[in-house]
Design a protein around this motif. Structure first.
Motif, short mmCIF file in Angstrom:
data_model
loop_
_atom_site.label_atom_id
_atom_site.label_comp_id
_atom_site.label_asym_id
_atom_site.label_seq_id
_atom_site.Cartn_x
_atom_site.Cartn_y
_atom_site.Cartn_z
N CYS A 1 -27.61 69.87 -49.13
CA CYS A 1 -27.57 71.32 -49.16
C CYS A 1 -26.78 72.03 -50.04
O CYS A 1 -27.18 73.01 -50.88
CB CYS A 1 -27.35 71.43 -47.60
SG CYS A 1 -28.51 71.56 -46.55
N ARG B 1 -32.61 70.57 -40.61
CA ARG B 1 -33.50 70.02 -39.65
C ARG B 1 -32.90 68.78 -39.48
O ARG B 1 -32.68 68.32 -38.19
CB ARG B 1 -34.96 70.29 -39.85
CG ARG B 1 -35.45 71.33 -38.79
CD ARG B 1 -36.92 71.33 -38.79
NE ARG B 1 -37.63 71.22 -39.94
CZ ARG B 1 -37.91 72.06 -40.83
NH1 ARG B 1 -37.80 73.45 -40.40
NH2 ARG B 1 -38.62 71.79 -41.81
N LEU C 1 -34.00 74.26 -45.60
CA LEU C 1 -34.35 74.02 -44.15
C LEU C 1 -34.60 72.72 -43.56
O LEU C 1 -33.94 72.37 -42.46
CB LEU C 1 -35.38 75.03 -43.84
CG LEU C 1 -34.96 76.54 -43.45
CD1 LEU C 1 -36.31 77.32 -43.27
CD2 LEU C 1 -34.19 76.77 -42.33
N ALA C 2 -35.36 71.94 -44.36
CA ALA C 2 -35.76 70.49 -43.97
C ALA C 2 -34.46 69.72 -43.76
O ALA C 2 -34.42 69.15 -42.74
CB ALA C 2 -36.53 70.23 -44.71
N SER D 1 -35.74 74.86 -52.83
CA SER D 1 -36.49 75.76 -52.26
C SER D 1 -35.76 76.14 -50.97
O SER D 1 -34.80 75.28 -50.54
CB SER D 1 -37.74 75.76 -52.08
OG SER D 1 -37.92 74.69 -50.90
N ARG D 2 -35.95 77.38 -50.53
CA ARG D 2 -35.59 77.68 -49.18
C ARG D 2 -36.14 76.69 -48.14
O ARG D 2 -35.38 76.25 -47.05
CB ARG D 2 -36.11 79.08 -48.72
CG ARG D 2 -35.28 79.64 -47.44
CD ARG D 2 -35.80 81.12 -47.27
NE ARG D 2 -35.53 81.59 -45.94
CZ ARG D 2 -36.21 81.41 -45.03
NH1 ARG D 2 -37.40 81.19 -45.14
NH2 ARG D 2 -35.78 82.19 -43.71
N GLU D 3 -37.36 76.18 -48.17
CA GLU D 3 -38.06 75.16 -47.22
C GLU D 3 -37.01 73.85 -47.51
O GLU D 3 -36.89 73.11 -46.26
CB GLU D 3 -39.49 74.79 -47.73
CG GLU D 3 -40.20 75.63 -47.03
CD GLU D 3 -40.10 75.92 -45.71
OE1 GLU D 3 -39.98 75.00 -44.94
OE2 GLU D 3 -39.86 77.15 -45.23
N ASP D 4 -36.72 73.51 -48.89
CA ASP D 4 -35.79 72.29 -48.81
C ASP D 4 -34.62 72.16 -48.02
O ASP D 4 -34.28 71.40 -47.18
CB ASP D 4 -35.58 71.89 -50.25
CG ASP D 4 -36.70 71.63 -51.13
OD1 ASP D 4 -37.93 71.20 -50.66
OD2 ASP D 4 -36.62 71.87 -52.51
#
Ligand code: ADP
Length: 397
Positions: free
Chosen positions: A198, A217, A213-214, A208-211
């Motif tokens: 992160c 999580r 967030l994953a 990416s923002r998705e990375d």
């Protein structure tokens, strides 16, 4: 050795050589003989006779040794002299009460009393009182046995058992701590890795923002797993505060049956139970035993997830394995247990399930072992596995 002069002169001054009246011929013969006193003095137990006023008229050698008084010193003294303060009221009026009411409150029974020596020290003793009718009136004969060493042995045995329990608990806790350390390392390492990722994403802008967030999580999930491990450890230590009493297996199973059935039904498993309500009671912490049974049933259900629904049968049986041992079996039709991992199943955190924690069998075994039984498993000849445990019956405790 006719040692009774100072000891046994009854306070009512009745003569020892009076005709024996309605006494048993043997008793009357003995009471006139030196052998009678020899017999009294040879007795291992303290023997103290009192008259109907509650005053001591005989005091044998064992009594002298036990209480530290000579026979002469206690002659004509009240029996209360030999009892601890708590016992006094009990004894003070028992003769008069008996004479008045005829109620045999202590005659013919063995009671535990707190006796008192000459030096004031007290000791636990058993007292049994017999009644003798003599021409001089009623006599009560007390047999007193010093229970000090018996009590000490009992306490010693209890202490020993507690030490053993403590030691085995420490060993289990030690094993648990090691296993837990290992188990926590994995999610913690994962958390560290995802956190580093992160940071890199954010600092270098190459994710990416998705990375991000994953990764977050995943951090959350791993943190959740560590919390779960700790919770299991807490449950384990809590389960050690054991509340044992005599309980029947049938009653224990009846209580958890609705829960077990619900679980089985949800997975299309038919649950069968065969427990004789008349099986001897066990001396156990009922909740812990219920925990073990539920856990074994749960595992049986899990083991049959991948077989056709019409073959999913789970049996719970309990029976006497030997006069002093009960045995409980949970038999399923699942995938069975490979020989290579059989022992590992019982170690903390061993699991073959995606969402398993691997604590159920370890905890179950430690509960059964603490109850003096054994928990193990074997494959069934016709498929599936039987997990079984034994428990001593309550009679043995
Ligand atoms: P968990 O159920 O969380 O895995 P357990 O300690 O209860 O933890 O079980 C440990 C492992 O033992 C299971 O993952 C499974 O591999 C095996 N096991 C337990 N019960 C059975 C069973 N009835 N048949 C086959 N394997 C079993």
């Amino acid at each position: 050795m006719y040692r009774v002069a100072a000891v046994s002169t009854p306070p009512d001054n009745a003569s020892r050589t009076e005709p024996a009246g309605n006494q048993h011929p043997l008793a009357s013969a003995l009471s006139d003989l030196a052998e009678f006193d020899a017999l009294l003095d040879a007795a291992v137990d303290a023997i103290v006779a009192i008259d109907q006023k509650g005053l001591i008229i005989r005091f044998n050698k064992a009594a002298e040794e036990m209480f530290g008084y000579t026979a002469a010193e206690v002659d004509g003294k009240p029996l209360n002299l030999l009892m601890g303060p708590g016992e006094v009221s009990d004894h003070q009026g028992f003769v008069t009460r008996y004479l008045r009411t005829g109620a045999r409150r202590i005659i013919g029974r063995v009671r535990e009393v707190q006796a008192r020596r000459r030096d004031g020290t007290e000791f636990p003793a058993s007292l049994s009182v017999g009644e003798a009718r003599s021409p001089q009136g009623l006599r009560f004969i007390g047999l007193i046995r010093d229970l000090t060493s018996q009590k000490q042995a009992e306490e010693e045995a209890l202490r020993h058992r507690e030490q053993l329990m403590h030691a085995s608990r420490l060993t289990t806790m030690g094993e648990m701590a090691a296993a837990m350390g290992h188990e926590l390392n994995q999610p913690l390492a994962a958390i560290a890795t995802y956190t580093a990722a992160c940071q890199r994403f954010l600092m270098q802008g190459d994710g990416s923002r998705e990375d991000v967030l994953a990764a977050l999580r995943e951090i959350g999930a791993q943190a959740h797993r560590t919390a779960e491990v700790i919770q299991r450890m807490r449950d384990f230590t809590r389960s050690r505060a054991s509340q044992r009493k005599a309980v029947r297996l049938h009653a224990l199973v009846e209580e958890i049956w609705p829960l077990a059935e619900l679980d089985a039904k949800a997975h299309h498993v038919r649950l069968h139970v065969d427990i004789d309500p008349e099986l001897p009671a066990i001396y156990a912490d009922g909740v812990q035993i219920q925990q073990v049974i539920l856990n074994l049933l749960r595992n049986g259900v899990d083991a049959m997830k991948n077989i056709p629904e019409n073959r999913r049968e789970l049996h719970l049986r309990a029976y006497t394995e030997s006069p002093r041992m009960l045995r409980v079996d949970t038999a399923d039709q699942g995938h069975g247990v490979p020989d290579a991992v059989r022992e590992q199943l019982f170690t903390p955190f061993f699991t073959t399930k995606d969402t398993g924690m691997g604590m159920g069998l370890a905890i179950s075994r430690s509960i059964i072992t603490a109850h003096g039984g054994k928990l193990d498993c074997a494959n069934n000849p016709d498929g599936g596995a039987t997990f079984f445990f034994t428990l001593p019956t309550a009679l043995q405790q």
